[in-house]
Enzyme design. Sequence first.
Site, PDB file in Angstrom:
ATOM      1  N   GLY A   1     -32.008  15.639  30.614  1.00  0.00           N
ATOM      2  CA  GLY A   1     -32.089  16.962  31.248  1.00  0.00           C
ATOM      3  C   GLY A   1     -30.815  17.210  32.037  1.00  0.00           C
TER       4      GLY A   1
ATOM      5  NE  ARG B   1     -33.999  21.545  25.484  1.00  0.00           N
ATOM      6  CZ  ARG B   1     -33.970  22.863  25.652  1.00  0.00           C
ATOM      7  NH1 ARG B   1     -33.997  23.672  24.613  1.00  0.00           N
ATOM      8  NH2 ARG B   1     -33.940  23.372  26.872  1.00  0.00           N
TER       9      ARG B   1
ATOM     10  CE  LYS C   1     -40.652  21.019  46.383  1.00  0.00           C
ATOM     11  NZ  LYS C   1     -39.361  21.695  46.399  1.00  0.00           N
TER      12      LYS C   1
ATOM     13  CG  ASN D   1     -40.468  27.214  44.037  1.00  0.00           C
ATOM     14  OD1 ASN D   1     -41.136  27.656  43.124  1.00  0.00           O
ATOM     15  ND2 ASN D   1     -39.734  26.105  43.908  1.00  0.00           N
TER      16      ASN D   1
END
Lengths: 317, 317
Positions: free
Chosen positions: A7, A31, A184, A248
């Site tokens: 990743g 990828r 969280k 977030n």
Amino acid sequence: MQISVIGCGRWGSFLAWYLNGIGHQITLYGRESSRKFTELRKTGTNGLVTLDEKMNLTSDLGAALKSQILVISIGAQSFRSLMEQLSSRDLAGKTVVLCMKGLEAGTGKRLTQIFEEYRPDTPVAVWVGPGHVQDFTRGIPNCMVIDSRSMQVKKELVNAFSSDLIRFYYGDDLIGNEIGAASKNVIGIAAGMLDGLNKTALKGALMSRGTREIARLIRKMGGNEITAYGLAHLGDYEATVFSPYSHNRRFGEAFVRGEDYGELAEGVATTKAMLTLGRQYQAELPISDAVNRVINQGEEPNRVLSDLFLRSIKMEF
Amino acid sequence: MQISVIGCGRWGSFLAWYLNGIGHQITLYGRESSRKFTELRKTGTNGLVTLDEKMNLTSDLGAALKSQILVISIGAQSFRSLMEQLSSRDLAGKTVVLCMKGLEAGTGKRLTQIFEEYRPDTPVAVWVGPGHVQDFTRGIPNCMVIDSRSMQVKKELVNAFSSDLIRFYYGDDLIGNEIGAASKNVIGIAAGMLDGLNKTALKGALMSRGTREIARLIRKMGGNEITAYGLAHLGDYEATVFSPYSHNRRFGEAFVRGEDYGELAEGVATTKAMLTLGRQYQAELPISDAVNRVINQGEEPNRVLSDLFLRSIKMEF
């Protein structure tokens, strides 16, 4: 040691950079089709970290799977599909470390549960806790957690990964640390909503009630409720509830202001997973529920959040 | 109701303004010699709140003691001397509410303990939890806690004090709420030190370890450890660990930068009290100890705080 990071997003690239910097031989896998992989291959940097010449950047999964330690850092919702690819590979003698904060949206499953569905033969650990790439690359240290069923695996990883920049603690509650680390992000979305509604002062109450909500769920799932107050959850609030870098938090803020944020924050999928877990374990999750009602059911954020904090007079616990 | 607020500092003046605004008849008492009293008498405002004409500003303690409810908001280290003055007064039928966050530095005593030494005959409650005057006066709501040994007193006060601006929860652990409310100022100083040392990212770990430290102490003192995670302590971290308004945070930041802050923050005296309690109850208090070593023993802050968070590898709990 030979370590591969699977990743090459913001966090994966950082992990590769960090582990290279403390002396390991790093393969970074992405990828071929991914924009971030292309950028790294073309420029050697993603704007946050610059890859060292010694590092091996590859889109060949087989090459990446040769290292002793595999650190996985991809979107949690893509994890099952990666595990399908790993299900038939030879992983003998390898240790897998999941450095991701999420749950499977549809099932509420923890990532080590999904891992063990496919590879019960391979030791797995999680690497969670606070820290922003932007801080680490400026040399600002933090404390993180390694957890695993196996004490030997924890020791091996803590020894291999520790430095002056990241000090590791041994976790002792995989359920609590995985649920805490993922959830969280839901609290982070709620925090952003409070910021966006000019109710920042309620983030104190949010921290108090958020940790309670997650502690209760962890206990019902068979974990140790005190883990909600550890580094993986409460310890990550600085970076999530308060930080300008938190995706977030920023997503929640933009959402209630009606601004386009471009992409969904990870916490959106986690919110769905939390509701699934709430039903499954009969746990009340008022904050997760409120976030869901605002984001997925179009309810009016000011009313939902005011109801959550300011409606009824009650006992604190 | 007739309510007197004893103490006309920033917080006392706000309480008077707030309680007047929700319909009570307010007497605000300050000492004739105090600078803040003089300013209020001369100008009718302290720059944060403006006194309403209906309110009675007085330096006559006897006049202030005529109200049914006495809300006390003075410096914690002056509380015993006020209690000496109140020891011989007629307080029949009155309820006393302590709206202060501190402990007696020399003895580590909680303020309700000191109160009951002098007036075991009079019901006493505490009013604690998050909220900055600067936010409340802009209409930003918050959640706070009323605690007392007496459920009847709690109900009476919550009914009298609640509004859309402040939503009260019933506390159920006087030890935990008093220790939690006072000790958050020590954590606030530590937070400021991290800010001043460019280690803001460690405030996540500080929250996790700070709440643990206070929870352990509360348990050893006979309270409920979970109270450390309630509004009075963790719920006050937004206003203390992160807020630009927090005196204790700003004091810690200025201290490690070698800047003059002008006055000692309340948390300095609380730190002494905490060390006394630590000895008395044999509780390890590493953060309070670290704050003390930096502030009172001249130790090098960067080293002390790095040792606290980054030195040894260990189990999280």
